[in-house]
Enzyme design. Sequence first.
Site, PDB file in Angstrom:
ATOM      1  N   HIS A  31      79.183 154.364  29.187  1.00  0.00           N
ATOM      2  CA  HIS A  31      79.911 153.254  28.231  1.00  0.00           C
ATOM      3  C   HIS A  31      81.864 153.634  28.005  1.00  0.00           C
ATOM      4  CE1 HIS A  31      79.434 154.477  23.617  1.00  0.00           C
ATOM      5  NE2 HIS A  31      79.543 155.571  24.216  1.00  0.00           N
ATOM      6  N   CYS A  39      86.304 158.457  23.146  1.00  0.00           N
ATOM      7  CA  CYS A  39      85.143 157.819  23.904  1.00  0.00           C
ATOM      8  C   CYS A  39      85.864 156.356  23.946  1.00  0.00           C
ATOM      9  CB  CYS A  39      84.256 157.315  22.288  1.00  0.00           C
ATOM     10  SG  CYS A  39      83.436 158.588  21.770  1.00  0.00           S
ATOM     11  N   HIS A  42      82.154 157.343  29.608  1.00  0.00           N
ATOM     12  CA  HIS A  42      81.727 158.839  29.630  1.00  0.00           C
ATOM     13  C   HIS A  42      80.294 158.349  29.758  1.00  0.00           C
ATOM     14  CE1 HIS A  42      82.091 157.502  25.231  1.00  0.00           C
ATOM     15  NE2 HIS A  42      80.765 157.860  25.770  1.00  0.00           N
ATOM     16  N   HIS A 102      76.230 158.552  27.899  1.00  0.00           N
ATOM     17  CA  HIS A 102      74.730 159.115  27.131  1.00  0.00           C
ATOM     18  C   HIS A 102      73.116 159.129  27.488  1.00  0.00           C
ATOM     19  CE1 HIS A 102      77.657 159.662  24.108  1.00  0.00           C
ATOM     20  NE2 HIS A 102      78.315 158.570  23.833  1.00  0.00           N
ATOM     21  N   ASP A 129      69.817 150.461  31.510  1.00  0.00           N
ATOM     22  CA  ASP A 129      69.327 152.107  32.334  1.00  0.00           C
ATOM     23  C   ASP A 129      69.940 152.134  33.635  1.00  0.00           C
ATOM     24  OD1 ASP A 129      67.874 154.537  31.848  1.00  0.00           O
ATOM     25  OD2 ASP A 129      66.644 153.119  33.732  1.00  0.00           O
ATOM     26  N   HIS A 130      70.720 153.049  33.636  1.00  0.00           N
ATOM     27  CA  HIS A 130      71.592 153.716  34.682  1.00  0.00           C
ATOM     28  C   HIS A 130      72.031 151.971  35.124  1.00  0.00           C
ATOM     29  CE1 HIS A 130      68.293 156.807  35.585  1.00  0.00           C
ATOM     30  NE2 HIS A 130      69.332 157.516  36.211  1.00  0.00           N
ATOM     31  N   GLU A 179      72.450 157.847  20.264  1.00  0.00           N
ATOM     32  CA  GLU A 179      73.868 158.110  20.780  1.00  0.00           C
ATOM     33  C   GLU A 179      73.296 159.466  21.178  1.00  0.00           C
ATOM     34  OE1 GLU A 179      77.347 155.851  20.730  1.00  0.00           O
ATOM     35  OE2 GLU A 179      77.786 157.189  20.472  1.00  0.00           O
TER      36      GLU A 179
END
Lengths: 140, 140, 140, 140, 140, 140
Positions: free
Chosen positions: C20, C39, C45, C47, C85-86, C130
Site C-alpha cells: 500500500h 509511507c 511498501h 505489511h 491478500d497479496h 499493521e
Amino acid sequence: MNLERKKVAVFRKEHFNAAHRLHNPNWDDATNTAVFGKCNNPNYHGHNYELIVQVTGYPDPQTGYVMDMKVLSDLIWEHALNLFDHKNLNEDTTAFKHLNPTAENIAVVIYDLLRPQIDAALDLKIRLYETERNFVEYPA
Amino acid sequence: MNLERKKVAVFRKEHFNAAHRLHNPNWDDATNTAVFGKCNNPNYHGHNYELIVQVTGYPDPQTGYVMDMKVLSDLIWEHALNLFDHKNLNEDTTAFKHLNPTAENIAVVIYDLLRPQIDAALDLKIRLYETERNFVEYPA
Amino acid sequence: MNLERKKVAVFRKEHFNAAHRLHNPNWDDATNTAVFGKCNNPNYHGHNYELIVQVTGYPDPQTGYVMDMKVLSDLIWEHALNLFDHKNLNEDTTAFKHLNPTAENIAVVIYDLLRPQIDAALDLKIRLYETERNFVEYPA
Amino acid sequence: MNLERKKVAVFRKEHFNAAHRLHNPNWDDATNTAVFGKCNNPNYHGHNYELIVQVTGYPDPQTGYVMDMKVLSDLIWEHALNLFDHKNLNEDTTAFKHLNPTAENIAVVIYDLLRPQIDAALDLKIRLYETERNFVEYPA
Amino acid sequence: MNLERKKVAVFRKEHFNAAHRLHNPNWDDATNTAVFGKCNNPNYHGHNYELIVQVTGYPDPQTGYVMDMKVLSDLIWEHALNLFDHKNLNEDTTAFKHLNPTAENIAVVIYDLLRPQIDAALDLKIRLYETERNFVEYPA
Amino acid sequence: MNLERKKVAVFRKEHFNAAHRLHNPNWDDATNTAVFGKCNNPNYHGHNYELIVQVTGYPDPQTGYVMDMKVLSDLIWEHALNLFDHKNLNEDTTAFKHLNPTAENIAVVIYDLLRPQIDAALDLKIRLYETERNFVEYPA
C-alpha cells in the site's frame, strides 16, 4: 526405533528479573558513559531475562527423554536462577562482583554454574534474551 | 574469567517493511503464475520483515561485549535497511533490479552488504522472517 | 448451565499480506511527504497484516458455540481477505481506489464487508495490526 | 465513507527498561517482606516494560488517521518514557519518590503525564506489561 | 550473484493439536507415575504443537528458492501432520502404538516420515514445540 | 495521588494443557461429525490453553495493588486449573461431564469457579486461548 543412535536437543525456557548496571571500574566516568551509555546509570536499570537451556544427547529408550524437563527446570533454578532472580546482579551476587553483567557474561556464568550439574555425556548450550531484540548464545 | 577463550554469539533483531513481487523475467506470464502464484501479482504485495543479525566471536575483556549492539544496529540500518525499509524492492533498489527478491536472496544480499562492515575476526549470520511461518537463514 | 444468558465474545485471528501507499490526491507532493513520510513512497511498501475479528453473543446451547470458528474464518476470507491478500491495496482494490489505506480505514472497510455476513444479533469488532507496534480497533 | 462518524481506537506499543523496588516506608521490614516478597529486595530488581498507549476518536478525513503514530510515539517518549527508561524508578524519578512503583501506579502516572499532551477530544488508555504474565490497564 | 554456491536454510512453521499420554507399558503404574507424573494420566491430556521444518541447500537460480514453501507445507501435511492433527497419538496412530509420544520421539518420527519426501541433496531438521517452554530439535 | 478513585484492571496469565472432545450426546454420529468435524474425534485431541484472568478495582493505597498477583495466581490454580491441567476435560472433570468443553463453556466454567473466590467489590473477566488463532472472553 533405535533411539540410541538418534541425537536430539531438548530446550527448556525460564524467566527471571534482575537489576544491573554496565560498568568497568578501571575506567573513569566519562569513558564508562561513552561506552555503556544509559546502561551505565549508577542507580541501575533492569530486565526481564528469558533463558533457554539446550541439552543435547541420545533419548533414553525407556523414557523417550533426553532429560526430564522437570528435572532440568529444577536444576536451572537451584543452581543458577535462584542466585539472580529479583536481585541486583552487581550488588547481590558474587558472580558479578568483579565481572561486568553483560548478556554475554551472564550466559557464560550460567553455563559454568549448570555444566557440573548436567551429565557429562550431554552437551549444554545457553541462550539468553536481555530484551526481545538483544540476545546471546554460548558456547557459539 | 578468561573471556578470550569463550566464543559467544550475539543477536540483534530489526524490523522493516517493503513491497515486492516474485518474478523471473526470462519466463512467460503463465510460467511465472504457475511457479510464484499470488506472489507474482504485477502490482506487488508486501511484508513486515523481521531481521536477526548474528555476530560470533570472543567478548572483549574490557567491555564484556562481543560487539556493541547499538553499533551493530546502526551498521544494519546504514548499510542495509535504509535501502529497503518502506521501499519497493523490485523498483526502488539496485540489489533486486535483476535479482528475484525471495527471502533467500534478500538474506544473501543483506549478508553481502554487512560482511565488509563487521570485523573479519567475527562470524556473521542472517536470519530473515518474511512471515511468522516462512523464514530463512544464511549462511546455513 | 443456562448459557443463553451468558454473553461471550469469540475471536478469530487471520493473516494477510499487501502492498500500500498512504497518499491524499488533493494535496501536493510536498504536503503528502510532510504528512505521510516514508509511507508516501510512490512505488509502495507493504505489511503482514494480522486481523482479529471479534463476534459477541450468546452461545448456542446445542453446540456451546457463539459461532463456529471455521464458518467465521471462511466468511472472513470469502468476503474480505480474498480481496486484499497479496494485493496492492491502492491499485488492485475498489475499496481503496479513493480511500487512503490507513490501518483505521482498512479496519472500517473490513467491518463494513463483514457486518452483512454476520447474524444481526451478534456484535462485531475488528482489530487490525499493521505492525506489531501499530494497531487499531473498530468500532471503539 | 463518512469517517467522521466512525470512532476508531489506535494503539502504539513502546518498550522501556527500569529497575524498581516495591516498598511501603510506613511499614517495618517484616511487613514489607511479607507483603512484597522478592519484589522488596533493597538493592532493586528490574523489568522490560511493554507499554501500549490507546487513543480513541474519529479519523481525520484528510489523513485517515485518528492520530499520527509517529507523533504519538514522540509524545510518549518526550513526556513519559525518557523519565523512566534505563532508570531506577525509586531513586531517579520524582514520580515514584513517594509512590510505590507497582504496575498499577506506573500506568496511572504515565496516563497523567500523557493526558495533557493529547487532544482533549480523544480518549486515552494505558496498558502496561511488567512481565508477559502480569499486566495492567488504566482507566479500566 | 552465484547463488549455487550460497547455502541457505529455509524454515516452514505449522501447527497441530493432539492428545497424548506418556507411558511405558513395561513398567508398573507406580513407576510410570513416578517418572511421567501428570503426563501419565490414563485419560490423556493434550497440546498445541508448533512444528518448524528446516530444509537446507542451494537456491535454484531460476526461482531464488531452496524449496517452494507451499510445496513444503503440502508435503508436511500429506506425509506427517494429517496423521496426527486432532488425533490421540497413543490410540489413533501406528507410529506411537508402541513408542512413547515424547516430544523427542515425535520429532524423530516426523523426520523419518518427511526425509523420503525431500530431495536427498537437501538437509532436513525438525524443531517441535510441545509448549512454549519445552521444545526439541532433531537431528541435533 | 488519590488512587482510591482510579479504577485499574490487573491481568494474570496462566497456562494449562488438556485433552477434550466436542460432542453433543443428543445427536447422532453423523450430526456430531458434520458440526464438530475433527474436534469430534472419539479418542480426543488436546490443547495448550492460555488463560488470562482480569480483575478490576481500585488499588489499595497501602500496597498500590488492585490485587496481589501471587495471591491471584494461587487462587486460579487452587480453584480452577488444578481441576483441568493435564486432564481429559470430558472424562476427568465433573464440570464437563454433561457440558460440551468448547472454549466458550470452559471460560464460563472458570469464571463461575473463580467468582466466589474474588472480593465482590472487584470485577472479573476471563480470556481463554484455545489456540493462538481462536480465543474467547467472558463476560463480554
